[in-house]
Structure formats: structure tokens, C-alpha cells
Design a protein around this motif. Structure first.
Motif, PDB file in Angstrom:
ATOM      1  N   UNK A  31     -44.423 -68.644  30.105  1.00 36.16           N
ATOM      2  CA  UNK A  31     -44.608 -69.182  28.767  1.00 36.16           C
ATOM      3  C   UNK A  31     -44.588 -68.056  27.744  1.00 36.16           C
ATOM      4  N   UNK A  32     -44.258 -68.427  26.516  1.00 38.65           N
ATOM      5  CA  UNK A  32     -44.279 -67.488  25.400  1.00 38.65           C
ATOM      6  C   UNK A  32     -44.389 -68.252  24.101  1.00 38.65           C
ATOM      7  N   UNK A  33     -44.888 -67.588  23.069  1.00 44.36           N
ATOM      8  CA  UNK A  33     -45.023 -68.281  21.792  1.00 44.36           C
ATOM      9  C   UNK A  33     -45.749 -67.442  20.763  1.00 44.36           C
ATOM     10  N   UNK A  34     -46.281 -68.127  19.766  1.00 46.81           N
ATOM     11  CA  UNK A  34     -46.996 -67.483  18.668  1.00 46.81           C
ATOM     12  C   UNK A  34     -48.391 -68.082  18.558  1.00 46.81           C
ATOM     13  N   UNK A  35     -49.271 -67.351  17.891  1.00 49.45           N
ATOM     14  CA  UNK A  35     -50.623 -67.847  17.664  1.00 49.45           C
ATOM     15  C   UNK A  35     -51.016 -67.593  16.206  1.00 49.45           C
ATOM     16  N   UNK A  36     -51.846 -68.470  15.697  1.00 49.82           N
ATOM     17  CA  UNK A  36     -52.415 -68.330  14.360  1.00 49.82           C
ATOM     18  C   UNK A  36     -53.928 -68.431  14.509  1.00 49.82           C
ATOM     19  N   UNK A  72     -52.527 -71.619  19.208  1.00 52.90           N
ATOM     20  CA  UNK A  72     -51.338 -71.095  19.877  1.00 52.90           C
ATOM     21  C   UNK A  72     -50.287 -72.195  20.054  1.00 52.90           C
ATOM     22  N   UNK A  73     -49.025 -71.857  19.790  1.00 55.91           N
ATOM     23  CA  UNK A  73     -47.888 -72.755  19.991  1.00 55.91           C
ATOM     24  C   UNK A  73     -46.942 -72.063  20.961  1.00 55.91           C
ATOM     25  N   UNK A  74     -46.654 -72.727  22.093  1.00 52.27           N
ATOM     26  CA  UNK A  74     -45.951 -72.044  23.187  1.00 52.27           C
ATOM     27  C   UNK A  74     -44.808 -72.898  23.730  1.00 52.27           C
ATOM     28  N   UNK A  75     -43.829 -72.218  24.298  1.00 50.75           N
ATOM     29  CA  UNK A  75     -42.740 -72.858  25.039  1.00 50.75           C
ATOM     30  C   UNK A  75     -42.898 -72.475  26.503  1.00 50.75           C
ATOM     31  N   UNK A  76     -42.915 -73.476  27.366  1.00 49.69           N
ATOM     32  CA  UNK A  76     -43.170 -73.281  28.793  1.00 49.69           C
ATOM     33  C   UNK A  76     -41.888 -73.533  29.577  1.00 49.69           C
TER      34      UNK A  76
END
Length: 249
Positions: free
Chosen positions: A161-166, A143-147
């Protein structure tokens, strides 16, 4: 057939808010003593942590047109199930308000299931009028997130927080012939995540309970037109509610 949204079990919410109230009480007691824990933490450009996760899992799927054309499978519904995981949290400071976070490695042990009602069960293959398929997965994710952080109030802070996951399913059997008679899942998945958390600053570390929704946007169904349990389903996407306990230095 439209699948209704799933709900997080009440026990997870109760645990989440009990922990929050407990640490709020500790924080308030520390503030009464005018003690600010880890005062220089916000100036660090990088810090590391450990995250322990509990998950509520579910499939979201769309029925294939064949579902209406044949009557062997009368009903197919996803069930709620649970899982757990662990990961390493890497946090990078952008400015006083934003941080970038990467969870690597993240390892999740999840179990999802699908319930089938059969009109003509094949008793020679040990089929019953009601069948339940368990789909066990070991997911290696990044997961890569912006907090986004609020102002710090003593030893307490709220963040979103929000972001994307692989993710990669280490137990995927999508490319194995006759590996099972039910649904097979593809190896790779990606999705989006959003949630809220609370930072509680202790003398030696930051404790952060967090809850987020994690939705897959890829179709992970490796459809097999020759299997009646698979050919009635078109798209399958993953759905999760994740409760995390994060310990950062």
C-alpha cells in the motif's frame, strides 16, 4: 548536521513476524481441511474495520545557520520515542487487484523529544548541560491509501500500500505566546506513506498485520528567533514507523 535514519526496535519486528507465522500455521491447517473462509469477501464493494497502531516516532530536522554562528547550543539531536493509536478503516473495492482505503478517524498519541547540549546553561532557569525536551502530540489524521493485492492463496494474501496523510495536532501551541521555552510545532502536517501487510482470512473476520513508513513532507516547526532552543533549528519534519493490527469484516 545530518541526522542518521532511525531504526525500528527489534521487539516490534519480532512481534510482527511471530504473529505472521502463527496465523500462517492456522491458515495452513485450515487449507488441509479444504476450508475457504469468507469466500465472497472479494466481491464486496465496501467493508469496514478497526486498526490498532503502535508507532516509533522521530523528528528529522535541518539546523539553522544561527547554529554555527552562536555557541550557546552545542548539539541538538532528535530522539526515538513511541506512541499508539486507533482508527476506523474504510475499504472500497476498485477491481480484483486494487482497493482504496481511508482511515478515518485516526487518532495517534505520540511523544517526540529533542536532546540539547548547552555550553553555558542558565542555572537560574533550571537549565543543565544536557537538556531534553518532550513534545507530546495528539494527532487527528486522515490517511488515504491505494492497496495492491496479490492473488489469494487459500486463506492468505500479501498486499502493498501507499498514499498520503493529512494530520492536525490537537495540542499545538504554535500560536501561543510564552506557552513553553522550547520548540513549538505547527498545527497542520501532511506526508506520504508506504508499507506491506498480510491478510489472514478467519471465519468471521480478516486479520491483517501491517508495517509502514510514514514521512511528513511539511515543515512543522513554528520557529521563534527569540528562543535559543528554537532559533538554532530551521525545518522539522515528522518520521514514523507504524505497526498496525487491522480487523475487517
Amino acid at each position: 548536521m545530518k541526522v542518521s535514519p532511525f531504526r525500528m526496535p527489534g521487539v516490534c519486528f519480532s512481534l510482527f513476524f511471530c504473529l505472521m507465522l502463527l496465523f500462517q500455521a492456522r491458515d495452513g491447517h485450515a487449507q488441509l481441511r479444504n476450508t475457504i473462509n469468507l469466500p465472497d469477501n472479494d466481491d464486496k464493494w465496501y467493508h469496514i474495520g478497526i486498526v490498532i497502531m503502535g508507532t516509533s516516532n522521530r523528528f528529522q530536522f535541518n539546523q539553522h545557520p544561527r547554529f554555527l554562528q552562536y555557541d550557546s547550543v552545542m548539539v541538538s539531536n532528535p530522539n526515538n520515542s513511541f506512541g499508539f493509536g486507533i482508527g476506523g478503516m474504510h475499504t472500497f473495492r476498485i477491481n480484483h487487484r486494487f482497493e482504496a482505503r481511508v482511515v478515518f478517524p485516526q487518532l495517534l498519541f505520540v511523544n517526540k523529544s529533542i536532546n540539547y547540549n548547552l555550553k553555558y546553561p542558565n542555572t537560574s532557569n533550571d537549565e543543565a548541560p544536557v537538556m531534553n525536551q518532550q513534545v507530546e502530540s495528539i494527532l487527528l489524521g486522515v490517511p488515504i491509501q491505494l492497496k495492491l493485492k496479490s492473488d489469494r492463496i487459500g486463506n492468505f494474501r500479501v498486499y502493498m500500500m501507499g498514499g498520503v496523510k493529512f494530520e492536525t495536532d490537537l495540542t499545538s501551541k504554535a500560536n501561543s505566546r510564552n506557552a513553553e521555552n522550547f520548540v513549538k510545532l505547527k498545527k497542520a502536517d501532511m506526508g506520504i506513506e508506504a508499507g506491506i501487510g498480510f491478510n489472514f482470512y478467519n471465519k468471521m473476520f480478516i486479520f491483517s498485520p501491517e508495517i509502514k513508513i510514514s514521512n511528513g513532507i511539511s515543515n512543522v516547526h513554528a520557529r521563534d528567533p527569540d528562543l535559543k532552543f528554537s532559533n538554532v533549528i530551521d525545518r522539522i519534519q515528522s518520521r514514523q514507523i507504524v505497526f498496525s493490527l487491522i480487523f475487517e469484516g
